[in-house]
Write an enzyme that holds these catalytic residues in place. Structure first.
Site, short mmCIF file in Angstrom:
data_model
loop_
_atom_site.label_atom_id
_atom_site.label_comp_id
_atom_site.label_asym_id
_atom_site.label_seq_id
_atom_site.Cartn_x
_atom_site.Cartn_y
_atom_site.Cartn_z
N CYS A 32 0.83 -1.21 0.00
CA CYS A 32 0.00 0.00 0.00
C CYS A 32 0.87 1.26 0.00
O CYS A 32 1.70 1.44 0.89
CB CYS A 32 -0.90 0.00 1.24
SG CYS A 32 -1.71 1.59 1.51
N LYS A 59 -10.71 -8.32 6.32
CA LYS A 59 -10.21 -7.64 7.51
C LYS A 59 -10.64 -8.32 8.80
O LYS A 59 -11.78 -8.75 8.94
CB LYS A 59 -10.72 -6.18 7.52
CG LYS A 59 -10.18 -5.36 6.36
CD LYS A 59 -10.77 -3.96 6.31
CE LYS A 59 -10.42 -3.32 4.97
NZ LYS A 59 -10.99 -1.98 4.81
N ILE A 72 -5.87 1.60 6.37
CA ILE A 72 -4.48 1.70 6.82
C ILE A 72 -3.84 2.90 6.15
O ILE A 72 -4.33 3.36 5.12
CB ILE A 72 -3.68 0.42 6.46
CG1 ILE A 72 -3.82 0.11 4.97
CG2 ILE A 72 -4.08 -0.76 7.31
CD1 ILE A 72 -2.70 -0.72 4.43
N GLU A 85 -4.83 8.36 8.87
CA GLU A 85 -4.59 9.20 7.68
C GLU A 85 -3.07 9.30 7.54
O GLU A 85 -2.38 9.80 8.45
CB GLU A 85 -5.16 10.61 7.82
CG GLU A 85 -6.68 10.68 7.85
CD GLU A 85 -7.34 10.14 6.61
OE1 GLU A 85 -6.85 10.40 5.49
OE2 GLU A 85 -8.35 9.42 6.76
N SER A 86 -2.56 8.86 6.39
CA SER A 86 -1.11 8.75 6.22
C SER A 86 -0.37 10.06 6.48
O SER A 86 0.66 10.06 7.16
CB SER A 86 -0.74 8.21 4.84
OG SER A 86 -1.21 9.07 3.82
#
Lengths: 209, 241
Positions: A32, A59, A72, A85-86
């Site tokens: 990802c 999941k 993720i 939130e990245s």
């Protein structure tokens, strides 16, 4: 710190225990690009961490207690604090941990990196320096990198054929020790993609023994 | 502070000169909720500033040099540095200027405010869709969606047990959310907060804040602007002047 090479946890798996003191945990998935950003920052800052990979097509029920929509990446601290939130996770790590700062100190330079990050898809206009933040690699380079690493895998590497400065940036990024340490082999990526498009639940563990 | 009630600049207008030392300039529009965020922060922190309103239905050519996207708000300082994207302008002001910090110092608390901001993120486009809908019957679906988004905010207030989104006093996240809740009445969308009592209480508390009330625009003016804006009138941005 535990490596990335662990099987993804799916439905029916037991929830991992609390995060030990002195560590931070990231819920991730090996392929990802969003969690790749956060892993780049963890590595660049030398932050002790453990990785729990999540099977995104299957999941675990317990994972929804970490993120309401099961997305993720998610960071979990030893005080049970959850950050998701990245971009928020990356900024949190830069704020919370000492050592090398990835965001610049100057408020205008910080704002500029955030604007660049917003405009990522729309504008490829940047100044005449090796990296997006200047002559040294910084936060904005790590935030953008995961998508460029994937260009070749997705077979669209020629979209940088008319942008020599961007090609140079890609080459410079590949020399960065942090980027190298997390680089995924092209054939492994392709194996993953192949299985992913067939909706194969084993996609996420492609390449693991 | 100069300019907040000045006529907007449109195509054919001369570009403004450089920003004087000791001031920061905001390119704005009197009825824009995004620009309102920046005005709230400027006011809350007591930052000396000047306002230049832009006619968003007839933009001056020079404005695209300030923001290639041609949107407000944009900050310009005396060094000629330009900052845009409303949330980024607000954070920049909090970092660059001393005085009361609107964002928490603690990294986790700061991240929490940003996560709440993400929770809110669907509201602006829903409100815009509502504004633009042609057929009055279409709106029950939109109202449902808005109601769902507001329930998420209600949950935050319920879990935190505080009056405001960042704790017991007003902080950055409250200012970032406020402009859309302010506009519910003008849009006849008050019913969307009927089942969210804590959010309603929060709205009442916000109206009592001196910064919010200084920047508040009355319902009639909002409605007048909306009417003209939907007709694509170049007069919309200067409604009431």
């Amino acid at each position: 710190m535990s490596g990335d090479a662990t099987k993804a946890l799916g439905k029916g798996s037991s929830a991992p225990g609390p995060v030990p003191e002195g560590l931070i945990r990231i819920y991730s998935m090996r392929f990802c690009p969003y969690s790749h950003r956060t892993r780049l920052v963890l590595k660049a800052k030398g932050i002790r961490h453990e990785i729990v990979n999540i099977n995104l097509r299957n999941k675990p029920e317990w994972y929804y207690t970490k993120h309401p929509l099961g997305q993720i990446p998610v960071l979990e601290t030893s005080q049970c604090q959850l950050i998701y939130e990245s971009v928020i996770a990356c900024e949190y790590l830069d704020d919370a941990y000492p050592g090398r700062k990835l965001f610049p100190c100057d408020p205008y330079e910080r704002a500029r990196q955030k604007m660049l990050s917003e405009l990522f898809c729309k504008i490829l206009d940047y100044q005449n320096t090796t990296f997006f933040g200047g002559d040294c690699i910084s936060m904005i380079d790590y935030l953008l990198w995961p998508w460029f690493e994937r260009l070749d895998v997705y077979g669209i590497a020629d979209c940088v054929s008319h942008t020599p400065a961007l090609r140079l940036w890609i080459a410079s990024m590949k020399q960065d020790p942090t980027v190298c340490a997390l680089l995924t082999d092209k054939s492994i990526f392709q194996g993953y993609l192949s299985l992913y498009f067939q909706n194969n639940p084993n996609a996420f563990d492609f390449g693991l023994c | 502070m100069s300019g907040v009630s000045a006529r907007s600049l449109a195509k054919g207008s001369a570009p403004p000169g450089p920003v004087p030392e000791g001031l920061i300039r905001v390119y704005s529009m009197r009825f824009c909720p995004f620009a309102e965020r920046t005005l709230l922060v400027l006011k809350a922190k007591g930052i000396r500033h000047e306002v230049i309103n832009i006619n968003l239905k007839n933009k001056p050519e020079w404005f695209f040099k300030k923001n290639p996207l041609g949107l407000v708000p944009v900050l310009e300082n005396s060094k000629g540095q330009l900052i845009y994207e409303s949330a980024i302008t607000c954070e920049y002001l909090d970092e660059a200027y001393s005085g009361k910090k609107l964002l928490p110092e603690d990294p986790y608390e700061k991240a929490c405010q940003k996560m709440i901001f993400e929770l809110f993120s669907k509201v602006p486009s829903l409100v815009t869709s509502f504004l633009r809908r042609q057929n009055k019957e279409d709106c029950s679906g939109l109202k449902e969606e808005l109601h769902r988004e507001f329930s998420k905010l209600e949950e935050v207030l319920t879990n935190k047990k505080t009056a405001f989104f960042g704790g017991n006093s007003l902080s950055m996240i409250d200012y970032l959310i406020w402009p859309w809740l302010e506009r519910l009445e003008a849009l006849e969308l008050n019913e969307c907060v009927d089942h969210t009592p804590k959010l309603k209480l929060w709205m009442a508390a916000m109206r009592k804040d001196p910064t919010v009330s200084a920047v508040l625009i009355d319902v009639k003016a909002h409605k007048g602007f909306i009417d003209l804006y939907l007709q694509n009138s170049p007069e919309a941005c200067d409604y009431g002047l």
